[in-house]
Enzyme design. Structure first.
Site, mmCIF file in Angstrom:
data_model
loop_
_atom_site.group_PDB
_atom_site.id
_atom_site.type_symbol
_atom_site.label_atom_id
_atom_site.label_comp_id
_atom_site.label_asym_id
_atom_site.label_seq_id
_atom_site.Cartn_x
_atom_site.Cartn_y
_atom_site.Cartn_z
ATOM 1 N N PHE A 183 34.490 40.442 35.042
ATOM 2 C CA PHE A 183 33.330 39.671 35.516
ATOM 3 C C PHE A 183 33.777 38.571 36.464
ATOM 4 O O PHE A 183 33.433 37.415 36.334
ATOM 5 C CB PHE A 183 32.581 39.102 34.314
ATOM 6 C CG PHE A 183 31.110 38.894 34.535
ATOM 7 C CD1 PHE A 183 30.292 39.925 34.969
ATOM 8 C CD2 PHE A 183 30.536 37.650 34.292
ATOM 9 C CE1 PHE A 183 28.926 39.739 35.161
ATOM 10 C CE2 PHE A 183 29.165 37.440 34.475
ATOM 11 C CZ PHE A 183 28.366 38.492 34.913
ATOM 12 N N GLY A 184 34.597 38.987 37.446
ATOM 13 C CA GLY A 184 34.967 38.065 38.518
ATOM 14 C C GLY A 184 33.889 38.115 39.596
ATOM 15 O O GLY A 184 32.738 38.494 39.323
ATOM 16 N N ARG A 185 34.284 37.797 40.807
ATOM 17 C CA ARG A 185 33.291 37.712 41.889
ATOM 18 C C ARG A 185 32.583 39.048 42.120
ATOM 19 O O ARG A 185 31.372 39.100 42.313
ATOM 20 C CB ARG A 185 33.962 37.245 43.185
ATOM 21 C CG ARG A 185 34.458 35.812 43.162
ATOM 22 C CD ARG A 185 35.167 35.498 44.477
ATOM 23 N NE ARG A 185 36.160 36.513 44.769
ATOM 24 C CZ ARG A 185 37.439 36.444 44.392
ATOM 25 N NH1 ARG A 185 37.867 35.399 43.744
ATOM 26 N NH2 ARG A 185 38.270 37.425 44.688
ATOM 27 N N ILE A 186 33.340 40.153 42.086
ATOM 28 C CA ILE A 186 32.717 41.450 42.384
ATOM 29 C C ILE A 186 31.842 41.905 41.216
ATOM 30 O O ILE A 186 30.698 42.340 41.406
ATOM 31 C CB ILE A 186 33.794 42.500 42.739
ATOM 32 C CG1 ILE A 186 34.568 42.058 43.990
ATOM 33 C CG2 ILE A 186 33.148 43.872 42.978
ATOM 34 C CD1 ILE A 186 35.782 42.902 44.334
ATOM 35 N N SER A 209 37.695 49.724 41.053
ATOM 36 C CA SER A 209 38.733 48.702 40.856
ATOM 37 C C SER A 209 40.098 49.259 41.262
ATOM 38 O O SER A 209 40.456 49.212 42.448
ATOM 39 C CB SER A 209 38.718 48.201 39.414
ATOM 40 O OG SER A 209 39.028 49.237 38.491
ATOM 41 N N ARG A 210 40.834 49.789 40.314
ATOM 42 C CA ARG A 210 42.106 50.439 40.613
ATOM 43 C C ARG A 210 42.167 51.738 39.829
ATOM 44 O O ARG A 210 41.725 51.793 38.672
ATOM 45 C CB ARG A 210 43.289 49.531 40.229
ATOM 46 C CG ARG A 210 43.593 48.445 41.238
ATOM 47 C CD ARG A 210 44.129 49.043 42.554
ATOM 48 N NE ARG A 210 44.448 48.034 43.557
ATOM 49 C CZ ARG A 210 43.642 47.624 44.538
ATOM 50 N NH1 ARG A 210 42.429 48.150 44.674
ATOM 51 N NH2 ARG A 210 44.039 46.722 45.409
ATOM 52 N N GLU A 225 46.944 57.826 43.966
ATOM 53 C CA GLU A 225 46.437 57.980 45.339
ATOM 54 C C GLU A 225 47.554 58.417 46.271
ATOM 55 O O GLU A 225 48.676 57.931 46.129
ATOM 56 C CB GLU A 225 45.838 56.649 45.824
ATOM 57 C CG GLU A 225 44.555 56.338 45.112
ATOM 58 C CD GLU A 225 43.855 55.056 45.599
ATOM 59 O OE1 GLU A 225 44.169 54.575 46.704
ATOM 60 O OE2 GLU A 225 43.000 54.575 44.868
ATOM 61 N N HIS A 251 38.470 55.572 48.503
ATOM 62 C CA HIS A 251 38.842 54.149 48.442
ATOM 63 C C HIS A 251 38.221 53.357 49.617
ATOM 64 O O HIS A 251 38.933 52.714 50.394
ATOM 65 C CB HIS A 251 40.374 54.005 48.429
ATOM 66 C CG HIS A 251 40.835 52.712 47.801
ATOM 67 N ND1 HIS A 251 42.016 52.588 47.117
ATOM 68 C CD2 HIS A 251 40.263 51.469 47.763
ATOM 69 C CE1 HIS A 251 42.170 51.332 46.691
ATOM 70 N NE2 HIS A 251 41.104 50.638 47.073
#
Ligand code: DGY
Length: 327
Positions: free
Chosen positions: A155-158, A238-239, A268, A286
């Site tokens: 729950f950061g900025r993104i 995310s990753r 990837e 991506h």
């Protein structure tokens, strides 16, 4: 006076090149193919700064090969491509590009969420095949979005941007993060803190926004997929390694969950072959931050970090600034 020498592993965008060219002697990797590890090691030797992408590993081997290097600027917000401890140990400042890609990435998480829930790509493929027989009642029936429960992990900025957009769809928002958000943010975004187990069990959509850390690698495991609703969808911007792709493919095959939409991959540029074959998965290359404006801002931010460093200022987006005693 000789200018600092910079290697950029991409031509970047004109706005970033303008900044760099004014201040530095810059070598840009101009070939369409990605710079190879061998070329990178050879070209970074003797440079004062490196501007790289998330696809280039900055590790002890590279640093040992570039003893003049003072700063590494990755054109990405995620910096799992950089060995932070090794940089700090060698007194190399490392910067990233936080903030400028939040809304573009949150938009794209929503693009994936809507597309997978409403089976948009299956519909598109059907239309292009020329075999659509016309409207019917039970064709490509998907899952509703409005009024459902959205679980946001990270729950950061993104993650918060994704929550903000959910209000327009009257969704119940649950979130989990290592640090609980302030009450005013929870109130503003109508978001309720929940432990991960509850997120898995109650969400109709789970959207991942965590960095790649030991604690988040394979967070989406067989066990956690089995906790999810059979009607739930997983979205990952995310990753890649946050999701165990083999476990996800099995979960889809066994109808443990309803579908997934991925922008990032465990290895990837490879994708687990069992996912490629599935219609209930959307695979994007991506591109969550890939708008012209945002990618330009990211490149400019990286350039400005390098300029700040050589002007004797602390680069605004140095993530090892405190460890280097620069703040
Ligand atoms: C990042 O910046 O970390 C994204 O993965 C690409 O924008």
């Amino acid at each position: 006076m000789t200018k600092p020498r910079v290697l950029s592993t991409r031509p970047l965008f004109p706005a970033a090149r303008k900044i760099l060219d004014e201040h530095f002697d810059v070598e840009y990797w101009m070939k369409p193919e990605r710079i190879s590890r061998a070329e990178l090691l050879e070209r970074v030797a003797g440079k004062d700064a490196l501007i790289c992408l998330l696809t280039e590993k900055v590790d002890e081997e590279l640093l040992a090969n570039a003893l003049k290097l003072r700063i590494v600027a990755t054109v990405s917000v995620g910096y799992d491509n950089i060995d932070v401890a090794a940089c700090t140990h060698r007194k190399v400042v490392a910067t990233h590009t936080p903030g400028v890609l939040d809304d573009t990435t949150a938009d794209f998480a929503w693009t994936l969420l809507m597309a997978v829930a409403r089976r948009l790509l299956e519909g598109d493929a059907w239309m292009r095949s020329g075999t659509w027989p016309g409207w019917d009642l039970d064709q490509l029936v998907g899952g509703d979005v409005w009024g459902k429960t959205l679980g946001i992990v990270g729950f950061g900025r993104i993650g918060r941007g994704v929550a903000r957009r959910a209000q327009g769809f009257q969704m119940r928002v649950l979130y989990n993060d290592a640090v609980r958000a302030p009450t005013e943010i929870e109130d503003q975004l109508h978001a309720e803190f929940a432990d991960r187990d509850r997120i898995f069990r109650e969400s109709d959509f789970i959207s991942l926004h965590v960095p790649l850390l030991p604690d988040t690698r394979h967070l989406i495991s067989k066990k956690n997929l089995e906790r999810m609703k059979r009607t739930a969808f997983l979205i990952n911007t995310s990753r890649g390694p946050v999701v165990d792709e083999a476990a996800l493919a099995d979960a889809l095959e066994n109808k443990t969950i309803a579908g997934a939409a991925l922008d990032v991959y465990e290895h990837e540029p490879k994708v687990h072959p069992a996912l490629v074959a599935r219609k209930d998965v959307i695979l994007a290359p991506h591109i969550a931050s890939a708008s012209v404006d945002t990618r330009t801002k990211m490149a400019v931010m990286a350039a400005n970090n390098v300029v700040a460093f050589f002007e004797g200022r602390c680069p605004p987006n140095a993530f090892n600034a405190a460890a280097l005693g620069l703040e």
